[in-house]
Design a protein around this motif. Structure first.
Motif, mmCIF file in Angstrom:
data_model
loop_
_atom_site.group_PDB
_atom_site.id
_atom_site.type_symbol
_atom_site.label_atom_id
_atom_site.label_comp_id
_atom_site.label_asym_id
_atom_site.label_seq_id
_atom_site.Cartn_x
_atom_site.Cartn_y
_atom_site.Cartn_z
ATOM 1 N N LEU A 189 -24.577 91.505 21.571
ATOM 2 C CA LEU A 189 -25.122 92.293 20.470
ATOM 3 C C LEU A 189 -24.331 93.588 20.275
ATOM 4 O O LEU A 189 -24.097 94.325 21.242
ATOM 5 C CB LEU A 189 -26.585 92.658 20.747
ATOM 6 N N PRO A 190 -23.926 93.907 19.053
ATOM 7 C CA PRO A 190 -23.419 95.257 18.784
ATOM 8 C C PRO A 190 -24.495 96.280 19.158
ATOM 9 O O PRO A 190 -25.697 95.994 19.048
ATOM 10 C CB PRO A 190 -23.164 95.247 17.272
ATOM 11 N N GLN A 191 -24.071 97.450 19.591
ATOM 12 C CA GLN A 191 -25.012 98.457 20.089
ATOM 13 C C GLN A 191 -24.890 99.740 19.266
ATOM 14 O O GLN A 191 -23.789 100.252 19.064
ATOM 15 C CB GLN A 191 -24.718 98.734 21.568
ATOM 16 N N ILE A 192 -26.032 100.242 18.818
ATOM 17 C CA ILE A 192 -26.067 101.473 18.036
ATOM 18 C C ILE A 192 -26.953 102.474 18.763
ATOM 19 O O ILE A 192 -28.130 102.212 19.007
ATOM 20 C CB ILE A 192 -26.609 101.224 16.613
ATOM 21 N N SER A 193 -26.383 103.634 19.101
ATOM 22 C CA SER A 193 -27.127 104.689 19.797
ATOM 23 C C SER A 193 -27.342 105.855 18.842
ATOM 24 O O SER A 193 -26.373 106.415 18.313
ATOM 25 C CB SER A 193 -26.355 105.162 21.033
ATOM 26 N N LEU A 194 -28.593 106.206 18.619
ATOM 27 C CA LEU A 194 -28.948 107.357 17.780
ATOM 28 C C LEU A 194 -29.273 108.499 18.739
ATOM 29 O O LEU A 194 -30.331 108.519 19.367
ATOM 30 C CB LEU A 194 -30.136 107.012 16.879
ATOM 31 N N VAL A 195 -28.346 109.437 18.862
ATOM 32 C CA VAL A 195 -28.334 110.369 19.988
ATOM 33 C C VAL A 195 -28.849 111.747 19.602
ATOM 34 O O VAL A 195 -28.375 112.361 18.628
ATOM 35 C CB VAL A 195 -26.908 110.493 20.558
ATOM 36 N N SER A 236 -23.821 104.411 35.375
ATOM 37 C CA SER A 236 -23.648 103.011 34.974
ATOM 38 C C SER A 236 -23.686 102.841 33.459
ATOM 39 O O SER A 236 -23.039 101.928 32.920
ATOM 40 C CB SER A 236 -24.730 102.135 35.618
ATOM 41 N N ALA A 237 -24.405 103.710 32.769
ATOM 42 C CA ALA A 237 -24.479 103.610 31.307
ATOM 43 C C ALA A 237 -23.102 103.802 30.679
ATOM 44 O O ALA A 237 -22.747 103.115 29.709
ATOM 45 C CB ALA A 237 -25.458 104.653 30.759
ATOM 46 N N PHE A 238 -22.320 104.708 31.234
ATOM 47 C CA PHE A 238 -20.977 104.960 30.695
ATOM 48 C C PHE A 238 -20.025 103.831 31.088
ATOM 49 O O PHE A 238 -19.149 103.438 30.310
ATOM 50 C CB PHE A 238 -20.466 106.311 31.184
ATOM 51 N N ARG A 239 -20.208 103.306 32.316
ATOM 52 C CA ARG A 239 -19.387 102.171 32.724
ATOM 53 C C ARG A 239 -19.635 100.970 31.815
ATOM 54 O O ARG A 239 -18.705 100.269 31.427
ATOM 55 C CB ARG A 239 -19.700 101.795 34.178
ATOM 56 N N HIS A 240 -20.899 100.755 31.458
ATOM 57 C CA HIS A 240 -21.234 99.633 30.583
ATOM 58 C C HIS A 240 -20.569 99.773 29.216
ATOM 59 O O HIS A 240 -20.122 98.782 28.632
ATOM 60 C CB HIS A 240 -22.755 99.523 30.416
ATOM 61 N N LEU A 241 -20.490 101.008 28.699
ATOM 62 C CA LEU A 241 -19.820 101.218 27.415
ATOM 63 C C LEU A 241 -18.337 100.849 27.504
ATOM 64 O O LEU A 241 -17.779 100.253 26.578
ATOM 65 C CB LEU A 241 -19.981 102.672 26.969
ATOM 66 N N ALA A 242 -17.725 101.188 28.628
ATOM 67 C CA ALA A 242 -16.309 100.841 28.821
ATOM 68 C C ALA A 242 -16.132 99.324 28.925
ATOM 69 O O ALA A 242 -15.202 98.749 28.355
ATOM 70 C CB ALA A 242 -15.776 101.528 30.068
ATOM 71 N N GLU A 243 -17.038 98.679 29.654
ATOM 72 C CA GLU A 243 -16.963 97.224 29.817
ATOM 73 C C GLU A 243 -17.199 96.514 28.488
ATOM 74 O O GLU A 243 -16.540 95.512 28.186
ATOM 75 C CB GLU A 243 -17.980 96.766 30.863
ATOM 76 N N ARG A 244 -18.133 97.032 27.691
ATOM 77 C CA ARG A 244 -18.393 96.459 26.367
ATOM 78 C C ARG A 244 -17.146 96.539 25.494
ATOM 79 O O ARG A 244 -16.787 95.574 24.817
ATOM 80 C CB ARG A 244 -19.541 97.206 25.681
ATOM 81 N N SER A 245 -16.502 97.686 25.510
ATOM 82 C CA SER A 245 -15.323 97.868 24.674
ATOM 83 C C SER A 245 -14.218 96.895 25.059
ATOM 84 O O SER A 245 -13.574 96.285 24.203
ATOM 85 C CB SER A 245 -14.835 99.314 24.786
ATOM 86 N N LYS A 246 -14.024 96.726 26.372
ATOM 87 C CA LYS A 246 -13.007 95.782 26.842
ATOM 88 C C LYS A 246 -13.339 94.357 26.403
ATOM 89 O O LYS A 246 -12.443 93.571 26.072
ATOM 90 C CB LYS A 246 -12.905 95.851 28.365
ATOM 91 N N ALA A 247 -14.640 94.021 26.383
ATOM 92 C CA ALA A 247 -15.070 92.673 26.026
ATOM 93 C C ALA A 247 -15.152 92.449 24.521
ATOM 94 O O ALA A 247 -15.471 91.347 24.072
ATOM 95 C CB ALA A 247 -16.428 92.388 26.655
ATOM 96 N N LEU A 285 -17.234 94.006 22.445
ATOM 97 C CA LEU A 285 -18.598 94.185 21.946
ATOM 98 C C LEU A 285 -18.710 95.601 21.377
ATOM 99 O O LEU A 285 -18.702 96.576 22.137
ATOM 100 C CB LEU A 285 -19.624 93.990 23.068
ATOM 101 N N PRO A 286 -18.813 95.742 20.077
ATOM 102 C CA PRO A 286 -18.734 97.069 19.452
ATOM 103 C C PRO A 286 -19.933 97.954 19.750
ATOM 104 O O PRO A 286 -21.064 97.474 19.890
ATOM 105 C CB PRO A 286 -18.642 96.746 17.957
ATOM 106 N N SER A 287 -19.663 99.250 19.839
ATOM 107 C CA SER A 287 -20.725 100.245 20.021
ATOM 108 C C SER A 287 -20.444 101.418 19.108
ATOM 109 O O SER A 287 -19.288 101.795 18.887
ATOM 110 C CB SER A 287 -20.785 100.710 21.479
#
Length: 573
Positions: A173-179, A198-209, A211-213
């Motif tokens: 799933l694409p991820q949208i964060s309203l910050v 881990s939240a920041f690591r997940h963003l890096a892993e998503r980008s590599k895969a 998966l847009p954020s």
């Protein structure tokens, strides 16, 4: 469980919890699908029976209590804080989500009761999060609630965020964060700091895969929070409001002696013109939300899985029986058994269910059906599991993988049968093969706890530790190693045997008091609101919404390729 976006221009979000298919993504039809020769399964329920009526009333009271608690979870802060937020020209968190989503998009809020009843926690972790449609694309959307403790992250925020991240990852799933967040709740720094990265690591892993954020920053995003827009693929800052920095003016002055103001240190204009952290400078919050929608529209995002044409065109039947009747069927008292088939035929298309091995291992119901035109395999409990039930389940899961068919697990299970005869019959081997199949199955699975979910029965039915794509609970359900009375009795026997061996005399009054306290603790920790508060499920649902929720979740699962695999590990025969 669902929030439907209004098509009007009003800012206030509307919460709806219906009992029909009002949130279905496709047009229901009474046109039978071609080649479908399965006859509807006939119900045996007498809705006029006193037992049915009494159970319906008790379950309805539980649903009413659930809705009261879900309403509590929509709390966004004291009125004075909401008024101040509006005076600043800002939009409330839930309304930001409403504006982001497509008109009349369903919004499946996930883990809304995370933190419920826990001291020093805000319900939901000062966050609103779930899955909805943005420009026709299913997206994971989260929004800080800045009017609730400044939107600060606490232990619940991180626990819930970890679960949401896994759902977004597994379902592509694409991820949208309203910050807009004050950052970490410093009073809970030990429980927030260590897992927080881990939240920041997940963003890096998503980008590599791939998966847009996208992060839309409406206000403060300080310290670790600065890495959310910093590590998202795309960031949008609201002019005059977004302020993003690793350390605010007080910390900068303390650390370096430099005197600066927040706007020049980390304002949207600076990040858009000088630092380059911002990819787009929005003139106001409405503009920022429209930019986020433009980003999603430009992804050209498509599902990797091919949904059946009958789902896409809406050529599927409604159940022949009213889903409202589920409240009279599912036992409010989990000690009272009920027939899972009666639930199944109230959630599947046309009430058509094709059973597998109906005469063998009858305590476990296995079979095929469709929901919203999507084929599924179903495993549902009618009682304790014996070796034949485990053997049947293993073969059925293999067949579902061979057919590339998602699996729905409907829990109402006290576990595997115990006793000398069953040990001799190889209950451990049969159960191990069952769990082997569940563990190695590669098709998506969704679990719903309809009653009890105890011990190894929870594992065999794809409980939380077996990573179902989604897991929901009914408000009557209980989940633990075993029932509170049984567990207390076992502990009492062990204590007495230990005392006998050591020659000690038991203080009966103290032992009774201790056992009562232990039983009360187990009952509390087995309660559905205790487990949901800790994100062990993805939400407590009105049983009447089961079909709608399953239909939406199945559609989400098809963002990845739905394909089975080889289940064979080492098994004792």
């Amino acid at each position: 469980m669902y929030i439907q976006k209004k098509s009007s221009d009003s800012e206030s979000a509307t919460s709806r919890r219906g009992n029909g298919d009002e949130f279905a993504l496709t047009r229901p039809s009474q046109t039978p699908h071609l080649g479908h020769h399965t006859k509807p399964t006939k119900s045996k329920i007498n809705t006029k029976a006193p037992e049915y009526q009494a159970n319906y009333k008790e379950m309805l009271e539980m649903v009413d209590q659930l809705n009261e608690r879900l309403q509590e979870a929509t709390f966004q802060g004291a009125d004075r804080l909401l008024d101040l937020h509006h005076k600043r020209g800002s939009i409330l968190a839930r309304d930001r989500i409403e504006l982001l989503l497509d008109d009349d998009s369903p919004f499946m809020e996930l883990c809304p009761l995370a933190g419920y009843g826990q001291d020093d926690m805000t319900i939901g972790g000062s966050q609103v999060a779930g899955i909805g449609l943005v420009c026709g694309v299913e997206c994971m959307v989260s929004a800080n609630v800045p009017t609730l403790q400044g939107g600060a992250s606490n232990a619940t925020t991180l626990q819930r965020g970890e679960r949401l991240g896994r759902i977004a990852w597994e379902n592509r799933l694409p991820q949208i964060s309203l910050v807009q967040s004050a950052g970490a709740n410093l009073a809970q720094q030990s429980s927030v700091f260590h897992p927080g990265g881990s939240a920041f690591r997940h963003l890096a892993e998503r980008s590599k895969a791939g998966l847009p954020s996208v992060a839309v920053v409406f206000g403060n995003s300080t310290a670790g929070g600065a890495y959310i827009p910093g590590m998202s693929d795309y960031s949008i800052f609201v002019k005059g409001k977004a302020q993003v920095f690793l350390g605010g003016p007080p910390l900068v002055k303390m650390a370096t002696g430099e005197v600066t103001d927040a706007e020049s240190l980390g304002g949207a204009d600076m990040h858009s013109r000088k630092s380059g952290v911002s990819d787009q400078l929005a003139m106001d919050e409405y503009h920022a939300i429209s930019m986020a929608r433009e980003f999603v529209a430009g992804l050209n995002w498509t599902k990797q899985g091919q949904l059946p044409m009958r789902h896409l065109k809406g050529f599927f039947d409604q159940p022949l029986y009213d889903p409202d009747e589920i409240l009279g069927i599912v036992s409010a008292n989990i000690r009272i058994p009920f027939d899972a088939v009666e639930v199944i035929i109230r959630i599947v298309d046309g009430s058509r269910f094709t059973p597998f091995k109906p005469l063998y291992g009858p305590n476990l119901i296995c079979g095929w059906a469709t929901i919203h035109g999507i084929p599924i395999g179903i495993l549902a409990n009618n009682n304790v599991l014996f070796p034949p039930e485990a053997n049947k389940a293993t073969q059925f899961i293999q067949l579902c993988n061979m057919r590339n068919t998602p699996i729905v697990y409907l829990h109402n299970i006290t576990g595997f049968m115990v006793g000398k005869k069953y040990e001799e019959d190889g209950i451990i081997k049969a159960g191990a093969r069952f769990i082997n199949a569940v563990s190695n199955s590669e098709v998506p699975c969704i679990s719903i706890v309809m009653g009890a979910s105890y011990g190894a029965g929870n594992y065999a039915m794809a409980g939380r530790s077996y990573n179902p794509r989604f897991l929901f609970s009914y408000p009557n359900s209980k989940c633990s190693v075993m029932g509170a009375e049984q567990l207390t009795g076992v502990l009492d026997i062990v204590m007495r045997e230990s005392a006998k061996k050591s020659g000690k005399v038991i203080d009966e009054e103290m032992a009774k008091s201790s056992m009562e306290m232990f039983q009360s603790m187990v009952e509390n920790e087995s309660d559905v609101y205790w487990t949901s508060s800790r994100s062990i499920d993805d939400g407590v649902i009105d049983p009447r919404e089961t079909r709608t929720i399953l239909g939406f979740c199945l559609s989400v699962c098809y963002n990845t390729e739905v394909k089975g695999g080889n289940l064979y590990g080492v098994s004792r025969m």
